[in-house]
Motif scaffolding. Structure first.
Motif, short mmCIF file in Angstrom:
data_model
loop_
_atom_site.label_atom_id
_atom_site.label_comp_id
_atom_site.label_asym_id
_atom_site.label_seq_id
_atom_site.Cartn_x
_atom_site.Cartn_y
_atom_site.Cartn_z
N LEU A 1 0.83 -1.21 0.00
CA LEU A 1 0.00 0.00 0.00
C LEU A 1 0.86 1.26 0.00
O LEU A 1 0.38 2.34 -0.38
CB LEU A 1 -0.92 0.01 1.24
CG LEU A 1 -2.02 -1.07 1.27
CD1 LEU A 1 -2.77 -1.01 2.58
CD2 LEU A 1 -2.97 -0.89 0.09
N ALA A 2 2.11 1.11 0.42
CA ALA A 2 3.00 2.28 0.43
C ALA A 2 3.28 2.78 -0.98
O ALA A 2 3.65 3.96 -1.17
CB ALA A 2 4.30 1.93 1.14
N PHE A 3 3.11 1.90 -1.98
CA PHE A 3 3.38 2.32 -3.36
C PHE A 3 2.26 3.21 -3.92
O PHE A 3 2.47 3.91 -4.90
CB PHE A 3 3.55 1.10 -4.26
CG PHE A 3 4.84 0.37 -4.02
CD1 PHE A 3 6.02 0.84 -4.58
CD2 PHE A 3 4.88 -0.76 -3.23
CE1 PHE A 3 7.21 0.17 -4.36
CE2 PHE A 3 6.06 -1.43 -3.00
CZ PHE A 3 7.24 -0.96 -3.57
N ILE A 4 1.07 3.16 -3.31
CA ILE A 4 -0.03 3.97 -3.83
C ILE A 4 0.21 5.46 -3.61
O ILE A 4 0.07 6.25 -4.56
CB ILE A 4 -1.37 3.50 -3.20
CG1 ILE A 4 -1.67 2.07 -3.67
CG2 ILE A 4 -2.50 4.46 -3.56
CD1 ILE A 4 -2.95 1.50 -3.12
N PRO A 5 0.58 5.92 -2.41
CA PRO A 5 0.94 7.35 -2.28
C PRO A 5 2.11 7.73 -3.20
O PRO A 5 2.13 8.84 -3.74
CB PRO A 5 1.33 7.48 -0.81
CG PRO A 5 0.61 6.37 -0.13
CD PRO A 5 0.60 5.25 -1.10
N ALA A 6 3.04 6.78 -3.36
CA ALA A 6 4.16 7.06 -4.27
C ALA A 6 3.67 7.24 -5.70
O ALA A 6 4.15 8.11 -6.44
CB ALA A 6 5.18 5.93 -4.19
N ALA A 7 2.66 6.44 -6.10
CA ALA A 7 2.11 6.56 -7.44
C ALA A 7 1.36 7.89 -7.61
O ALA A 7 1.41 8.51 -8.68
CB ALA A 7 1.16 5.39 -7.72
N VAL A 8 0.67 8.34 -6.56
CA VAL A 8 -0.01 9.64 -6.61
C VAL A 8 0.99 10.77 -6.82
O VAL A 8 0.78 11.67 -7.65
CB VAL A 8 -0.82 9.87 -5.31
CG1 VAL A 8 -1.39 11.29 -5.27
CG2 VAL A 8 -1.95 8.85 -5.18
N VAL A 9 2.08 10.71 -6.07
CA VAL A 9 3.13 11.74 -6.22
C VAL A 9 3.72 11.70 -7.63
O VAL A 9 3.97 12.75 -8.25
CB VAL A 9 4.23 11.54 -5.15
CG1 VAL A 9 5.40 12.49 -5.41
CG2 VAL A 9 3.66 11.75 -3.75
N LEU A 10 3.94 10.48 -8.15
CA LEU A 10 4.51 10.35 -9.49
C LEU A 10 3.57 10.92 -10.56
O LEU A 10 4.02 11.63 -11.48
CB LEU A 10 4.79 8.87 -9.77
CG LEU A 10 5.38 8.55 -11.15
CD1 LEU A 10 6.73 9.24 -11.34
CD2 LEU A 10 5.52 7.03 -11.34
N LEU A 11 2.28 10.65 -10.44
CA LEU A 11 1.31 11.18 -11.40
C LEU A 11 1.25 12.72 -11.32
O LEU A 11 1.17 13.40 -12.35
CB LEU A 11 -0.08 10.59 -11.12
CG LEU A 11 -0.26 9.11 -11.47
CD1 LEU A 11 -1.62 8.60 -10.98
CD2 LEU A 11 -0.13 8.87 -12.98
N TRP A 12 1.29 13.25 -10.10
CA TRP A 12 1.29 14.71 -9.96
C TRP A 12 2.54 15.31 -10.59
O TRP A 12 2.47 16.34 -11.27
CB TRP A 12 1.22 15.08 -8.48
CG TRP A 12 1.35 16.56 -8.25
CD1 TRP A 12 0.35 17.48 -8.29
CD2 TRP A 12 2.56 17.27 -7.98
NE1 TRP A 12 0.85 18.74 -8.07
CE2 TRP A 12 2.21 18.65 -7.87
CE3 TRP A 12 3.89 16.91 -7.83
CZ2 TRP A 12 3.16 19.63 -7.60
CZ3 TRP A 12 4.83 17.88 -7.56
CH2 TRP A 12 4.47 19.23 -7.45
#
Length: 340
Positions: free
Chosen positions: A12-23
């Motif tokens: 689940l830690a990768f999901i916030p990382a994915a949000v940051v990457l998309l932003w």
């Protein structure tokens, strides 16, 4: 709530990382756009582009990955009641703890060999209730009928000739105690076969056991006997308490060294009268395999239908939600279709 595979939750830690990457990608794209294109030109190049649809695609995909990760972790929420039905026989083992069981004509000793074979018997049990009676001249129930084989092993391990107040053997009292243990069962009317296995060297110093044996027969209890020892016999060693140092051999009242032999005829008579069978262990490599085979043939009854509460798996719902969001992400368009 508990988890079947909680390690997956680290994903689940990768999901916030994915949000940051998309932003970050969106920020970079806007910077390039502003550098090389005017707003009017860029808008005309992306005619029909639907910004909300693009955001919804990303939100749905990330939400789907969230539920997929939770499903992999295997959440268990609430409880469900499950029923377990056990079928087997009711068996009581009567183990002779008289002093003669310390004889070493069967290695390492008659008693230790008997305990080893009882442990082998326990390993083969599947749904059978079993109890342990130890006896000399004064018997008592070492372990009541149980399905907890681990507890039974503990009671068996501590069984020793030193724990008994008498060193003689009385089959009559052992049979009476065994009968009481069978009658004390809550479901005494079960269809399960009732078996008494007497393990002894056959020496009997008590009163006649015929009446007690007949009472067992009237209760439809099958009596099997297992003789431990040799016909040649041997002496009974005495060891210093708490050590393995030999200090002598058991003597009678006249000071003569006692020789103990396997009294197989007594055990044979008991088994034959009670419609059972007699088995023997006369050498260290012999066991009770023949008795184990006979156990498999006995009628088994259902006597332990149990219910217990357990956490209920909920990963299915998480998986369904993950699939719906991922499919939704794929189906949502990034461009709107407009008529000219």
């Amino acid at each position: 709530m508990i988890w079947e595979n909680s390690l997956y939750l680290w994903l689940l830690a990768f999901i916030p990382a994915a949000v940051v990457l998309l932003w970050w990608r969106s920020y970079q794209a806007r910077a390039i756009q502003e550098k090389y294109f005017s707003p009017e030109l860029f808008k005309s190049l992306r005619k029909g582009f639907w910004p909300l649809g693009k955001r919804l695609k990303n939100i749905f995909m990330l939400t789907g990955l969230f539920f997929l990760t939770v499903a992999l972790a295997g959440p268990k929420i609430g409880t469900e009641v499950r029923e377990i039905k056990r079928q087997g026989v009711d068996m009581l083992v009567a183990l002779d703890l008289s002093a003669s069981m310390n004889a070493e004509d069967v290695r390492p000793s008659r008693l230790e060999k008997a305990k080893f074979e009882i442990n082998r018997l326990i390993e083969r049990l599947q749904g059978d209730r079993v109890g342990l009676v130890v006896f000399t001249g004064e018997p008592y129930v070492q372990s009541p009928m149980t399905l907890d084989y681990s507890a039974l092993r503990l009671f068996l391990d501590i069984a020793d000739t030193e724990q008994m107040p008498s060193s003689a053997t009385d089959f009559k009292s052992a049979m009476e105690t065994a009968l009481g243990a069978f009658q004390a069962l809550e479901d005494n009317d079960s269809d399960a076969a009732k078996v008494l296995l007497i393990i002894s060297d056959g020496e009997d110093h008590g009163q006649s056991y015929n009446e007690a044996l007949n009472e067992l027969i009237e209760e439809n209890i099958l009596v099997y006997t297992l003789g431990v020892g040799t016909n040649e016999g041997t002496t009974i060693p005495l060891y210093e308490e708490g050590t393995d140092r030999l200090v002598g051999y058991k003597r009678d009242n006249n000071g003569q060294v006692v020789t103990t032999k396997l009294q197989s005829q007594t055990l044979r008579n008991i088994a034959r009268t009670a419609d059972g069978e007699y088995y023997s262990i006369e050498r260290g490599n012999e066991g009770i395999d023949a008795f184990l085979a006979r156990m498999d043939e006995l009628e088994k009854g259902e006597f332990a239908s149990q219910e217990y509460a357990d956490y209920k798996n909920q990963y299915q719902w998480m998986g369904v939600l993950a699939l719906l969001f991922i499919v939704g992400s794929v189906m949502i368009p990034s461009y709107s279709i407009r008529k000219a």
